[in-house]
Design a protein around this motif. Structure first.
Motif, mmCIF file in Angstrom:
data_model
loop_
_atom_site.group_PDB
_atom_site.id
_atom_site.type_symbol
_atom_site.label_atom_id
_atom_site.label_comp_id
_atom_site.label_asym_id
_atom_site.label_seq_id
_atom_site.Cartn_x
_atom_site.Cartn_y
_atom_site.Cartn_z
ATOM 1 N N MET A 96 0.846 -1.202 0.000
ATOM 2 C CA MET A 96 0.000 0.000 0.000
ATOM 3 C C MET A 96 0.879 1.249 0.000
ATOM 4 S SD MET A 96 -3.080 -1.033 2.596
ATOM 5 C CE MET A 96 -1.939 -1.424 3.902
ATOM 6 N N LYS A 97 0.385 2.282 -0.663
ATOM 7 C CA LYS A 97 1.150 3.527 -0.786
ATOM 8 C C LYS A 97 0.606 4.541 0.217
ATOM 9 C CE LYS A 97 2.967 6.639 -4.294
ATOM 10 N NZ LYS A 97 2.894 7.087 -5.702
ATOM 11 N N HIS A 98 0.854 4.292 1.497
ATOM 12 C CA HIS A 98 0.401 5.196 2.542
ATOM 13 C C HIS A 98 1.564 6.084 2.977
ATOM 14 C CE1 HIS A 98 -3.137 2.397 3.864
ATOM 15 N NE2 HIS A 98 -3.255 2.866 2.642
ATOM 16 N N GLY A 99 1.297 7.382 3.064
ATOM 17 C CA GLY A 99 2.307 8.309 3.545
ATOM 18 C C GLY A 99 3.427 8.593 2.562
ATOM 19 N N VAL A 100 3.271 8.210 1.307
ATOM 20 C CA VAL A 100 4.283 8.468 0.282
ATOM 21 C C VAL A 100 3.776 9.633 -0.574
ATOM 22 C CG1 VAL A 100 5.631 7.514 -1.610
ATOM 23 C CG2 VAL A 100 4.929 6.053 0.291
ATOM 24 N N ALA A 101 4.332 10.790 -0.340
ATOM 25 C CA ALA A 101 3.817 11.997 -0.973
ATOM 26 C C ALA A 101 4.846 12.568 -1.943
ATOM 27 C CB ALA A 101 3.454 13.037 0.078
ATOM 28 N N PHE A 102 4.413 13.571 -2.689
ATOM 29 C CA PHE A 102 5.247 14.361 -3.597
ATOM 30 C C PHE A 102 5.681 13.549 -4.816
ATOM 31 C CE2 PHE A 102 6.245 15.935 0.771
ATOM 32 C CZ PHE A 102 5.375 17.000 0.723
ATOM 33 N N ARG A 103 6.253 14.256 -5.778
ATOM 34 C CA ARG A 103 6.600 13.657 -7.068
ATOM 35 C C ARG A 103 7.986 13.017 -6.998
ATOM 36 N NH1 ARG A 103 4.111 18.484 -7.482
ATOM 37 N NH2 ARG A 103 2.244 18.617 -8.797
ATOM 38 N N LYS A 104 8.163 11.999 -7.832
ATOM 39 C CA LYS A 104 9.439 11.284 -7.870
ATOM 40 C C LYS A 104 10.319 11.739 -9.026
ATOM 41 C CE LYS A 104 8.162 8.827 -4.378
ATOM 42 N NZ LYS A 104 6.904 9.544 -4.142
ATOM 43 N N PHE A 105 9.729 12.248 -10.118
ATOM 44 C CA PHE A 105 10.456 12.738 -11.289
ATOM 45 C C PHE A 105 11.351 11.662 -11.916
ATOM 46 C CE2 PHE A 105 9.822 16.646 -8.747
ATOM 47 C CZ PHE A 105 9.030 17.338 -9.648
ATOM 48 N N SER A 106 11.042 10.393 -11.696
ATOM 49 C CA SER A 106 11.831 9.278 -12.251
ATOM 50 C C SER A 106 13.298 9.387 -11.876
ATOM 51 C CB SER A 106 11.677 9.225 -13.786
ATOM 52 O OG SER A 106 10.332 9.022 -14.151
ATOM 53 N N ARG A 107 13.566 9.819 -10.653
ATOM 54 C CA ARG A 107 14.926 9.988 -10.168
ATOM 55 C C ARG A 107 15.060 9.362 -8.779
ATOM 56 N NH1 ARG A 107 13.799 14.403 -13.342
ATOM 57 N NH2 ARG A 107 15.513 15.301 -14.567
ATOM 58 N N THR A 108 16.295 9.087 -8.421
ATOM 59 C CA THR A 108 16.538 8.638 -7.055
ATOM 60 C C THR A 108 16.345 9.798 -6.092
ATOM 61 O OG1 THR A 108 18.907 9.112 -7.259
ATOM 62 C CG2 THR A 108 18.167 6.896 -7.884
ATOM 63 N N SER A 109 16.273 9.491 -4.813
ATOM 64 C CA SER A 109 16.008 10.541 -3.825
ATOM 65 C C SER A 109 17.136 11.571 -3.775
ATOM 66 C CB SER A 109 15.810 9.905 -2.446
ATOM 67 O OG SER A 109 16.970 9.186 -2.061
ATOM 68 N N SER A 110 18.380 11.115 -3.895
ATOM 69 C CA SER A 110 19.501 12.061 -3.863
ATOM 70 C C SER A 110 19.510 12.953 -5.101
ATOM 71 C CB SER A 110 20.826 11.295 -3.749
ATOM 72 O OG SER A 110 20.974 10.395 -4.842
ATOM 73 N N HIS A 111 19.267 12.346 -6.279
ATOM 74 C CA HIS A 111 19.227 13.129 -7.512
ATOM 75 C C HIS A 111 18.053 14.113 -7.492
ATOM 76 C CE1 HIS A 111 19.234 13.087 -12.225
ATOM 77 N NE2 HIS A 111 19.506 14.276 -11.713
ATOM 78 N N ARG A 112 16.907 13.667 -7.032
ATOM 79 C CA ARG A 112 15.725 14.526 -6.989
ATOM 80 C C ARG A 112 15.935 15.713 -6.045
ATOM 81 N NH1 ARG A 112 12.574 10.834 -5.964
ATOM 82 N NH2 ARG A 112 12.483 10.941 -3.683
ATOM 83 N N MET A 113 16.505 15.469 -4.871
ATOM 84 C CA MET A 113 16.707 16.545 -3.913
ATOM 85 C C MET A 113 17.752 17.538 -4.405
ATOM 86 S SD MET A 113 15.256 17.451 -1.227
ATOM 87 C CE MET A 113 15.427 18.824 -0.113
ATOM 88 N N LEU A 114 18.801 17.047 -5.061
ATOM 89 C CA LEU A 114 19.810 17.953 -5.598
ATOM 90 C C LEU A 114 19.228 18.824 -6.704
ATOM 91 C CD1 LEU A 114 22.767 18.818 -5.530
ATOM 92 C CD2 LEU A 114 23.256 17.031 -7.206
ATOM 93 N N MET A 115 18.355 18.232 -7.532
ATOM 94 C CA MET A 115 17.712 19.014 -8.582
ATOM 95 C C MET A 115 16.831 20.118 -7.992
ATOM 96 S SD MET A 115 14.892 17.722 -11.357
ATOM 97 C CE MET A 115 13.724 17.532 -10.006
ATOM 98 N N LEU A 116 16.048 19.798 -6.972
ATOM 99 C CA LEU A 116 15.175 20.805 -6.357
ATOM 100 C C LEU A 116 15.991 21.867 -5.627
ATOM 101 C CD1 LEU A 116 12.327 18.493 -5.017
ATOM 102 C CD2 LEU A 116 12.299 19.941 -7.036
ATOM 103 N N ARG A 117 17.073 21.487 -4.986
ATOM 104 C CA ARG A 117 17.937 22.478 -4.339
ATOM 105 C C ARG A 117 18.534 23.427 -5.376
ATOM 106 N NH1 ARG A 117 22.291 19.327 -1.038
ATOM 107 N NH2 ARG A 117 23.059 21.476 -0.742
ATOM 108 N N ASN A 118 18.900 22.886 -6.530
ATOM 109 C CA ASN A 118 19.437 23.729 -7.602
ATOM 110 C C ASN A 118 18.377 24.701 -8.111
ATOM 111 O OD1 ASN A 118 21.162 24.740 -9.515
ATOM 112 N ND2 ASN A 118 20.929 23.032 -10.929
#
Length: 286
Positions: A1-23
């Motif tokens: 079940m997908k409980h508590g999993v929010a926000f978009r993934k952008f087809s990226r890993t968590s580290s790549h996604r966070m670095l992109m948003l920080r940029n």
């Protein structure tokens, strides 16, 4: 079940996604207006709101968290001084997203995300131009075009000051939508915003008044050139496929002869009429 999993993934890993948003957030604080895809703009705006809230707190833990989040450390003083002072009275909503069509190629939805009340605020610019457009549209039917070109609309600043206090649903010099936008963009801006808006509206009015005159002069000059060219070869009758010395007609026009004549103007039902500014009978008096 997908409980508590929010926000978009952008087809990226968590580290790549966070670095992109920080940029994206770092670029937004630096330029105060960036263009990206709509999903990225929504997530970047959400994080930018939290970073600006850290700047408004102004304590040492907030300084350390903001310095660890931003990729450009030279923007940390700007966050805790300029942006914190700009949004000191604003309770939230420091960003704004404008949809900007689709990107060529993959047709991804584009958007412009900007900081509210920045020097190039799009909503402020559009509202100021709407004020100038509506005031000019009302004055066109009341005064002659010659007097408008000579004097313009001198009382724009007083109209803006009055409309700032009028209820959006009441009758006034502006439409209710324009009045509501005017009150929103001026609510938390610093001193001098009314003067700046009146200056932008006056410049837009001058542009609207000058454009019909310039187009009329260009059309008259082109008509004179056509008359002079036609007078030089008045006695010559061309057949299909023939051309004059120095002629620049296309091969299709040469083959069609008289059928290849261009339409002298746009059809009337293709033109869009806007308030009273596009009233051709008024501008023909100039």
């Amino acid at each position: 079940m997908k409980h508590g999993v929010a926000f978009r993934k952008f087809s990226r890993t968590s580290s790549h996604r966070m670095l992109m948003l920080r940029n994206l957030v770092t670029s937004l604080l630096q330029h105060e207006q960036i263009k990206t895809t709509l999903p990225k703009a929504k997530d970047a705006a959400r994080l930018a709101e939290k970073v600006i809230t850290l700047g408004k707190k102004g304590d040492l833990p907030a300084f350390r968290r903001a310095a660890g989040f931003l990729l450009n450390q030279s923007l940390v003083p700007k966050l805790f001084t300029e942006l914190a002072q700009r949004y000191a009275e604003r309770p939230g909503g420091y960003t704004r997203i404008h949809k900007f069509g689709n990107r060529p190629g993959d047709n991804a939805p584009h958007a412009i995300v900007e900081l509210v009340d920045n020097p190039r605020d799009l909503r402020f610019q559009m509202t100021a131009r709407a004020v100038g457009w509506e005031l000019l549209g009302k004055r066109v039917g009341q005064e002659s075009p010659q007097s408008l070109v000579a004097s313009g609309i001198p009382d724009i600043q007083s109209v803006i000051e009055k409309e700032k206090t009028v209820h959006p649903e009441e009758r006034g010099a502006l439409r209710s939508v324009t009045r509501r936008n005017l009150q929103k963009v001026l609510k938390y801006r610093a001193d001098g915003a009314i003067e700046e808006m009146s200056r932008i509206a006056e410049d837009h009015v001058d542009t609207l008044l000058a454009q019909p005159l310039a187009l009329k002069e260009i059309a008259a000059a082109n008509q004179e050139k056509k008359k002079a060219a036609a007078a030089a070869f008045a006695g010559i009758r061309l057949r299909a496929g023939q051309t004059l010395p120095g002629g620049a007609r296309s091969t299709l026009h040469l083959a069609q002869g008289a059928l290849g004549k261009e339409n002298p103007g746009r059809w009337r039902w293709f033109t869009r009429r806007k308030l009273g500014v596009d009233n051709s009978s008024v501008w023909n008096q100039l």
